[in-house]
Scaffold this motif. Structure first.
Motif, short mmCIF file in Angstrom:
data_model
loop_
_atom_site.label_atom_id
_atom_site.label_comp_id
_atom_site.label_asym_id
_atom_site.label_seq_id
_atom_site.Cartn_x
_atom_site.Cartn_y
_atom_site.Cartn_z
N GLU A 8 23.82 117.21 -30.84
CA GLU A 8 23.38 116.05 -31.59
C GLU A 8 23.85 114.79 -30.89
OE1 GLU A 8 25.29 116.65 -35.23
OE2 GLU A 8 23.73 117.93 -36.07
N PRO A 9 23.16 113.65 -31.16
CA PRO A 9 23.70 112.38 -30.67
C PRO A 9 25.09 112.15 -31.24
CG PRO A 9 21.45 112.11 -31.40
CD PRO A 9 21.87 113.49 -31.80
N TYR A 10 25.97 111.65 -30.42
CA TYR A 10 27.33 111.36 -30.84
C TYR A 10 27.72 109.96 -30.41
CZ TYR A 10 32.23 110.64 -30.42
OH TYR A 10 33.46 110.07 -30.51
N VAL A 11 28.42 109.25 -31.24
CA VAL A 11 29.13 108.06 -30.83
C VAL A 11 30.35 107.93 -31.71
CG1 VAL A 11 27.89 106.49 -32.36
CG2 VAL A 11 29.01 105.59 -30.35
N ALA A 12 31.44 107.43 -31.14
CA ALA A 12 32.67 107.29 -31.92
C ALA A 12 32.38 106.49 -33.18
CB ALA A 12 33.74 106.61 -31.08
N GLY A 13 32.68 107.09 -34.33
CA GLY A 13 32.47 106.42 -35.60
C GLY A 13 31.13 106.68 -36.23
N PHE A 14 30.13 107.09 -35.48
CA PHE A 14 28.80 107.29 -36.04
C PHE A 14 28.47 108.77 -36.21
CE2 PHE A 14 28.81 103.08 -35.43
CZ PHE A 14 28.03 102.48 -34.47
N HIS A 61 39.31 94.33 -21.56
CA HIS A 61 39.62 94.19 -22.98
C HIS A 61 39.79 95.58 -23.57
CE1 HIS A 61 39.56 92.95 -27.16
NE2 HIS A 61 38.62 93.86 -27.37
N VAL A 62 40.87 95.79 -24.33
CA VAL A 62 41.21 97.11 -24.86
C VAL A 62 40.74 97.24 -26.31
CG1 VAL A 62 43.10 98.67 -25.43
CG2 VAL A 62 43.18 97.34 -23.32
N GLY A 63 39.98 98.30 -26.60
CA GLY A 63 39.56 98.59 -27.96
C GLY A 63 40.62 99.36 -28.72
N VAL A 64 40.49 99.37 -30.05
CA VAL A 64 41.47 100.06 -30.89
C VAL A 64 41.11 101.53 -31.03
CG1 VAL A 64 42.03 97.97 -32.18
CG2 VAL A 64 40.20 99.49 -33.01
N HIS A 65 42.12 102.36 -31.33
CA HIS A 65 41.90 103.80 -31.53
C HIS A 65 41.50 104.06 -32.98
CE1 HIS A 65 43.14 104.50 -27.57
NE2 HIS A 65 44.43 104.70 -27.76
N ILE A 76 36.11 99.13 -30.40
CA ILE A 76 36.85 100.38 -30.24
C ILE A 76 36.85 100.93 -28.82
CG2 ILE A 76 36.47 101.03 -32.65
CD1 ILE A 76 34.27 102.95 -31.68
N ALA A 77 36.20 100.25 -27.88
CA ALA A 77 36.12 100.77 -26.51
C ALA A 77 36.68 99.75 -25.52
CB ALA A 77 34.67 101.10 -26.15
N ASN A 78 37.09 100.23 -24.37
CA ASN A 78 37.53 99.34 -23.28
C ASN A 78 36.31 98.81 -22.55
OD1 ASN A 78 40.10 100.06 -24.03
ND2 ASN A 78 40.51 101.33 -22.24
N ILE A 79 36.24 97.50 -22.43
CA ILE A 79 35.12 96.82 -21.76
C ILE A 79 35.71 95.73 -20.89
CG2 ILE A 79 33.50 97.36 -23.61
CD1 ILE A 79 33.90 94.62 -24.77
N GLY A 80 34.91 95.16 -19.97
CA GLY A 80 35.50 94.12 -19.13
C GLY A 80 34.55 93.63 -18.06
N PHE A 81 35.13 93.05 -16.99
CA PHE A 81 34.29 92.47 -15.94
C PHE A 81 35.08 92.34 -14.65
CE2 PHE A 81 36.15 89.11 -18.53
CZ PHE A 81 36.66 88.19 -17.61
N THR A 93 29.78 96.64 -22.71
CA THR A 93 29.61 95.37 -23.43
C THR A 93 30.01 95.41 -24.89
OG1 THR A 93 27.29 95.97 -23.87
CG2 THR A 93 27.75 94.63 -21.91
N GLY A 94 30.49 96.56 -25.39
CA GLY A 94 30.97 96.61 -26.76
C GLY A 94 29.92 97.09 -27.74
N ASN A 95 30.30 97.14 -29.01
CA ASN A 95 29.55 97.81 -30.06
C ASN A 95 28.52 96.94 -30.77
OD1 ASN A 95 29.12 100.22 -31.45
ND2 ASN A 95 31.26 100.45 -32.01
N THR A 96 28.53 95.64 -30.53
CA THR A 96 27.59 94.73 -31.18
C THR A 96 27.28 93.57 -30.24
OG1 THR A 96 29.27 93.27 -32.15
CG2 THR A 96 28.63 95.20 -33.45
#
Length: 333
Positions: A8-14, A61-65, A76-81, A93-96
């Motif tokens: 199934e499709p999976y994503v953290a939290g969904f 940028h560090v996301g929370v666990h 909730i994920a690590n993102i950056g540049f 790029t993050g969740n939203t």
């Protein structure tokens, strides 16, 4: 209904609410599910995300666990540049869209150079849903050759789930933006930021079927995406055996440091993968033992991997699904 079916499709939290996917044309997807443009916050109103410079020109940028909630804004994920002499590459790029706007402001706090590339390491929303924040920059959106299909198949349900998990206000303006430049497995792609080369590698099925890594050659920094989880339990949305094979290949790569998909901003290499490989080894041993003894998938979910319970954040949320996915894969060995 079993919400831990292995493919199934999976994503953290969904994961607990997303049970299958329906393909849609891109136009229909955007028209039906994207939020109206006039509801979107402008980048000028966004507060920059806090970033750490883990190597010269490499910002994380560090996301929370946690799973995505209105309180954590889906962060909730690590993102950056990465900043070169000619321009910038954003990595995830993050969740939203709102998180993406804040990441864009973090870029602008460091440099006025153009944003040339937005790279997605895989399809999960916590890594792709901020893409729309960078549309005005007209970058190349870059991903694995299989990312476009994964976005089309999963995108509608991911967008629906996003509103439920982070709230309509936090989700507004979020939409799916597929890659305009793709990377084939076995054919690494080099991107030039000006005095700085990025090597992008598409991998066989592991965490997902569309995992991509990014190596900043100048600093020896390897962005692993969710091929490497540190502290937070890994989640199988592809192949347990395939993931182990990819990690064994990555172990041979030279890197000064990694940026994991979840965990601290940076970690030593290859030490950073040791806990993940140990966990997978325990799963493989426990599941194979149960299968040899005629055990059921329900019995496996109850016992497999339990010795790892105190060693991972969110263990109880994701170990059952990992066991289910592993059992279905291994019973046909």
């Amino acid at each position: 209904m079993n919400l831990y079916l292995p493919h199934e499709p999976y994503v953290a939290g969904f994961q607990k609410r997303v049970t299958h996917a329906r393909p849609l044309a891109w136009l229909a997807l955007v028209a039906a599910l994207a939020f109206p443009l006039d509801a979107r916050a402008s980048s000028q109103e966004a507060e920059p995300l806090r970033v750490t410079e883990v190597a010269p020109g490499v910002f994380v940028h560090v996301g929370v666990h946690q799973d995505a909630t209105p309180d954590n804004l889906g962060d909730i994920a690590n993102i950056g540049f990465i900043v070169g002499e000619r321009g910038v590459a954003v990595v995830d790029t993050g969740n939203t869209r709102n998180l993406g706007l804040r990441l864009r402001e973090a870029v602008r706090a460091e440099t006025d150079l153009p944003i040339l590339y937005v790279i997605n390491t895989h399809v999960h929303p916590d890594h792709i849903f901020g893409n729309a924040a960078f549309s005005e920059d007209s970058p190349e959106f870059v991903g694995h050759a299989k990312l476009t299909a994964a976005m089309a198949n999963r995108g509608p349900f991911y967008l629906e789930a996003l509103v439920e998990f982070v709230g309509a206000q936090n989700a507004e303006g979020t939409e799916i933006i597929p890659p305009s430049l793709t990377v084939e497995a076995g054919r690494p792609l080099e991107l030039d930021l000006g005095g700085r080369s990025l090597r992008l590698t598409a991998h066989p099925t592991a965490h997902t079927d569309n995992d991509l890594t990014v190596t900043d050659v100048a600093t020896g920094t390897l962005w692993t995406g969710d091929l490497v989880f540190v502290e937070r339990i890994p989640s199988i949305d592809g192949s347990l055996l395939g993931w182990v094979r990819v990690l064994e290949e990555l172990r041979r790569w030279q890197a000064e440091r990694i940026v994991p998909g979840h965990g601290p901003a940076t970690a030593d290499w290859p030490k950073a993968m040791a806990d993940e490989l140990r966990y997978f080894s325990v799963l493989l041993r426990d599941i194979r033992k149960l299968i040899r003894g005629g055990g059921t998938i329900e019995e496996a979910v109850a016992v497999a991997g339990r010795k790892e319970r105190t060693k991972w954040a969110l263990f109880d949320d994701y170990n059952p699904r990992n066991v289910t996915a592993g059992f279905v894969e291994l019973e046909w060995e």
